[in-house]
Design an enzyme around this catalytic site. Sequence first.
Site, PDB file in Angstrom:
ATOM      1  N   CYS A 199       6.141 -10.301  52.177  1.00  0.00           N
ATOM      2  CA  CYS A 199       5.191  -9.191  52.235  1.00  0.00           C
ATOM      3  C   CYS A 199       5.044  -8.674  50.813  1.00  0.00           C
ATOM      4  O   CYS A 199       5.997  -8.734  50.033  1.00  0.00           O
ATOM      5  CB  CYS A 199       5.729  -8.091  53.153  1.00  0.00           C
ATOM      6  SG  CYS A 199       4.663  -6.634  53.204  1.00  0.00           S
TER       7      CYS A 199
ATOM      8  N   ARG B  81       7.217   0.380  62.578  1.00  0.00           N
ATOM      9  CA  ARG B  81       8.427   0.429  61.744  1.00  0.00           C
ATOM     10  C   ARG B  81       8.854   1.864  61.443  1.00  0.00           C
ATOM     11  O   ARG B  81       8.074   2.667  60.924  1.00  0.00           O
ATOM     12  CB  ARG B  81       8.218  -0.333  60.428  1.00  0.00           C
ATOM     13  CG  ARG B  81       9.479  -0.325  59.555  1.00  0.00           C
ATOM     14  CD  ARG B  81       9.377  -1.224  58.333  1.00  0.00           C
ATOM     15  NE  ARG B  81       8.948  -2.548  58.710  1.00  0.00           N
ATOM     16  CZ  ARG B  81       7.938  -3.191  58.128  1.00  0.00           C
ATOM     17  NH1 ARG B  81       7.286  -2.646  57.135  1.00  0.00           N
ATOM     18  NH2 ARG B  81       7.590  -4.393  58.533  1.00  0.00           N
TER      19      ARG B  81
ATOM     20  N   CYS C 130      -0.955  10.017  43.819  1.00  0.00           N
ATOM     21  CA  CYS C 130      -0.453  10.235  45.189  1.00  0.00           C
ATOM     22  C   CYS C 130       0.649  11.318  45.160  1.00  0.00           C
ATOM     23  O   CYS C 130       1.691  11.122  44.521  1.00  0.00           O
ATOM     24  CB  CYS C 130       0.089   8.926  45.751  1.00  0.00           C
ATOM     25  SG  CYS C 130      -1.065   7.546  45.511  1.00  0.00           S
TER      26      CYS C 130
ATOM     27  N   CYS D  92       2.787   4.604  37.333  1.00  0.00           N
ATOM     28  CA  CYS D  92       1.562   4.283  38.062  1.00  0.00           C
ATOM     29  C   CYS D  92       0.483   5.315  37.716  1.00  0.00           C
ATOM     30  O   CYS D  92       0.750   6.518  37.705  1.00  0.00           O
ATOM     31  CB  CYS D  92       1.821   4.286  39.567  1.00  0.00           C
ATOM     32  SG  CYS D  92       0.351   3.850  40.515  1.00  0.00           S
TER      33      CYS D  92
ATOM     34  N   CYS E 187       4.433  10.651  45.649  1.00  0.00           N
ATOM     35  CA  CYS E 187       5.057   9.452  45.074  1.00  0.00           C
ATOM     36  C   CYS E 187       5.820   9.702  43.769  1.00  0.00           C
ATOM     37  O   CYS E 187       5.259  10.191  42.782  1.00  0.00           O
ATOM     38  CB  CYS E 187       4.006   8.378  44.844  1.00  0.00           C
ATOM     39  SG  CYS E 187       4.762   6.814  44.335  1.00  0.00           S
TER      40      CYS E 187
ATOM     41  N   CYS F 115       9.915  -7.751  51.190  1.00  0.00           N
ATOM     42  CA  CYS F 115       8.685  -7.056  50.812  1.00  0.00           C
ATOM     43  C   CYS F 115       8.750  -6.607  49.357  1.00  0.00           C
ATOM     44  O   CYS F 115       9.657  -5.847  48.975  1.00  0.00           O
ATOM     45  CB  CYS F 115       8.492  -5.857  51.736  1.00  0.00           C
ATOM     46  SG  CYS F 115       7.006  -4.928  51.360  1.00  0.00           S
TER      47      CYS F 115
ATOM     48  N   CYS G 271      -0.084  -4.912  57.284  1.00  0.00           N
ATOM     49  CA  CYS G 271       0.957  -3.891  57.476  1.00  0.00           C
ATOM     50  C   CYS G 271       0.352  -2.592  56.978  1.00  0.00           C
ATOM     51  O   CYS G 271       0.063  -2.459  55.781  1.00  0.00           O
ATOM     52  CB  CYS G 271       2.197  -4.266  56.666  1.00  0.00           C
ATOM     53  SG  CYS G 271       3.472  -2.974  56.680  1.00  0.00           S
TER      54      CYS G 271
HETATM   55  N1  SAM Z   1       1.206   1.159  44.730  1.00  0.00           N
HETATM   56  C1  SAM Z   1       0.964   0.551  45.972  1.00  0.00           C
HETATM   57  C2  SAM Z   1       0.153   1.408  46.915  1.00  0.00           C
HETATM   58  O1  SAM Z   1       0.149   2.622  46.786  1.00  0.00           O
HETATM   59  O2  SAM Z   1      -0.471   0.828  47.814  1.00  0.00           O
HETATM   60  C3  SAM Z   1       2.205   0.056  46.679  1.00  0.00           C
HETATM   61  C4  SAM Z   1       3.469   0.873  46.716  1.00  0.00           C
HETATM   62  S1  SAM Z   1       3.403   2.467  47.502  1.00  0.00           S
HETATM   63  C5  SAM Z   1       4.923   3.136  46.970  1.00  0.00           C
HETATM   64  C6  SAM Z   1       3.548   2.113  49.241  1.00  0.00           C
HETATM   65  C7  SAM Z   1       3.616   3.253  50.208  1.00  0.00           C
HETATM   66  O3  SAM Z   1       4.896   3.866  50.159  1.00  0.00           O
HETATM   67  C8  SAM Z   1       2.657   4.401  50.055  1.00  0.00           C
HETATM   68  O4  SAM Z   1       1.376   4.121  50.520  1.00  0.00           O
HETATM   69  C9  SAM Z   1       3.326   5.472  50.895  1.00  0.00           C
HETATM   70  O5  SAM Z   1       2.870   5.403  52.248  1.00  0.00           O
HETATM   71  C10 SAM Z   1       4.813   5.101  50.832  1.00  0.00           C
HETATM   72  N2  SAM Z   1       5.561   6.126  50.065  1.00  0.00           N
HETATM   73  C11 SAM Z   1       5.585   6.269  48.724  1.00  0.00           C
HETATM   74  N3  SAM Z   1       6.345   7.328  48.366  1.00  0.00           N
HETATM   75  C12 SAM Z   1       6.824   7.865  49.512  1.00  0.00           C
HETATM   76  C13 SAM Z   1       7.660   8.995  49.797  1.00  0.00           C
HETATM   77  N4  SAM Z   1       8.140   9.783  48.839  1.00  0.00           N
HETATM   78  N5  SAM Z   1       7.953   9.238  51.089  1.00  0.00           N
HETATM   79  C14 SAM Z   1       7.457   8.462  52.084  1.00  0.00           C
HETATM   80  N6  SAM Z   1       6.652   7.394  51.853  1.00  0.00           N
HETATM   81  C15 SAM Z   1       6.325   7.102  50.603  1.00  0.00           C
HETATM   82  C1  DTB Z   2       5.859   1.764  53.436  1.00  0.00           C
HETATM   83  O1  DTB Z   2       5.061   2.194  54.303  1.00  0.00           O
HETATM   84  N1  DTB Z   2       6.995   2.351  53.071  1.00  0.00           N
HETATM   85  C2  DTB Z   2       7.660   1.608  52.040  1.00  0.00           C
HETATM   86  C3  DTB Z   2       6.770   0.353  51.910  1.00  0.00           C
HETATM   87  N2  DTB Z   2       5.676   0.640  52.773  1.00  0.00           N
HETATM   88  C4  DTB Z   2       6.380  -0.164  50.604  1.00  0.00           C
HETATM   89  C5  DTB Z   2       7.875   2.384  50.773  1.00  0.00           C
HETATM   90  C6  DTB Z   2       8.592   3.693  50.984  1.00  0.00           C
HETATM   91  C7  DTB Z   2       8.798   4.303  49.649  1.00  0.00           C
HETATM   92  C8  DTB Z   2       9.646   5.540  49.691  1.00  0.00           C
HETATM   93  C9  DTB Z   2       9.821   6.143  48.352  1.00  0.00           C
HETATM   94  C10 DTB Z   2      10.506   5.256  47.360  1.00  0.00           C
HETATM   95  O2  DTB Z   2      11.562   4.666  47.641  1.00  0.00           O
HETATM   96  O3  DTB Z   2      10.025   5.173  46.198  1.00  0.00           O
HETATM   97 FE1  SF4 Z   3       1.021   4.444  42.586  1.00  0.00          FE
HETATM   98 FE2  SF4 Z   3       2.843   5.546  44.151  1.00  0.00          FE
HETATM   99 FE3  SF4 Z   3       0.259   5.909  44.687  1.00  0.00          FE
HETATM  100 FE4  SF4 Z   3       1.387   3.448  45.039  1.00  0.00          FE
HETATM  101  S1  SF4 Z   3       1.861   5.318  46.152  1.00  0.00           S
HETATM  102  S2  SF4 Z   3      -0.585   3.936  44.055  1.00  0.00           S
HETATM  103  S3  SF4 Z   3       2.903   3.466  43.375  1.00  0.00           S
HETATM  104  S4  SF4 Z   3       1.352   6.639  42.843  1.00  0.00           S
END
Ligand code: SAM
Ligand code: DTB
Ligand code: SF4
Length: 358
Positions: free
Chosen positions: A130, A262, A59, A55, A62, A99, A190
């Site tokens: 979702c 959630r 973030c 990606c 992430c 989802c 959501c």
């Molecule tokens: N790329 C899209 C976005 O950022 O909207 C969708 C997927 S993203 C992984 C969805 C959400 O997962 C993020 O906004 C964040 O709140 C959560 N998330 C991602 N990595 C995480 C982590 N290591 N621990 C907790 N929540 C996480």
């Molecule tokens: C949200 O708030 N938490 C979920 C979902 N929306 C998409 C994702 C959590 C991701 C945790 C890190 C991972 O598994 O990559």
């Molecule tokens: Fe990309 Fe992860 Fe940020 Fe979603 S949360 S935009 S997958 S870097």
Amino acid sequence: MGGIVRHDWQVSEVEALFALPFADLMFQAQSTHRAHHSPNAVQMSTLLSIKTGACPEDCAYCPQSVRYDTGLERERLVPLDEVRKSAQAAKDAGATRFCMGAAWRSPKKKDVDAVVAMIREVRALGMETCATLGMLTPAQAHELKDAGLDYYNHNVDTSPEFYGEIITTRTYQDRLDTLSAVRDAGLNVCCGGIVGMGETTRDRASMLATLANLPQHPESVPINQLVRVPGTPLAGQKDVDPFDFVRTIAVARIVMPKAFVRLSAGREVMSDELQSLCFLAGANSIFYGEKLLTTGNPDVARDRALLTRLGIEPFTPPGLAAVADAHAHEEPHVHGPGCSHAHAPARPGAACNATRQR
Ligand code: SAM
Ligand code: DTB
Ligand code: SF4
């Protein structure tokens, strides 16, 4: 205390909720919860990463950002057939919502076309759908809605004040714009955030005030505890005080009385007792299944055992009552050795959700 729906929260008022004695906060959260929700039902969603890694966004939490070396393999879009199989397996295990998450900044036209096909497949199984695909234009939101999408997940992640410490490649306003596009298209929203990224209690209060002051509250509010993935800038963050995490759930419940709150990422490292406190604080939804997007989640056996011990039943959304009607030829019954409903934890003596929903 009955849980009036408000959209005019001052951050200081929300902070004052965080500062209440724990028992007072829990009492208020439980009272609000019981005014709007069935007290012993939890909604269950299963996640599938339909496109993993690489990606372009930064973030800091992430594992899927291309900027951090987390050892994650970049994957292509998951084939339609695999999506259907995963959704069917999730349904068989008891999830009511599926989802689909993609590591995109925002989807391209061909991406939306592919997701539209996935939404149709999953819907045909009788599950709620979702998707979380990054930023959307109003036209894309409408396209997804027309395909039958029920919910769109797009988190604010943290407070507007702390946001710049976590993400620089898109603004808070970008997120709010996507949320408006999703809402205007008639999709359920959501939207939640993450606890444990180094934010203050005021940031947590400010994030929840932001969500509660949206023109309409999100139907679903995921509260994630940071999963500290090695290689990400936040890998070395301190543990969250478990009571502070429960407080965040309780305050979310109070300021968004009708939302499904959630208990999201981070459950794998939480004890059963901590999760139970979260349910008492008003959490009434979980991610269910061994994997989140790229990291682990409690396995189904552990979750079923916990829900059974607590007398919690899976929530069947009214919209899926038709699915429950597949069992309509049966007389209402209670769980026992003969009950074949894989979607409900078989707590002997509990009314079977599948037939109760008629
Ligand atoms: N790329 C899209 C976005 O950022 O909207 C969708 C997927 S993203 C992984 C969805 C959400 O997962 C993020 O906004 C964040 O709140 C959560 N998330 C991602 N990595 C995480 C982590 N290591 N621990 C907790 N929540 C996480
Ligand atoms: C949200 O708030 N938490 C979920 C979902 N929306 C998409 C994702 C959590 C991701 C945790 C890190 C991972 O598994 O990559
Ligand atoms: Fe990309 Fe992860 Fe940020 Fe979603 S949360 S935009 S997958 S870097």
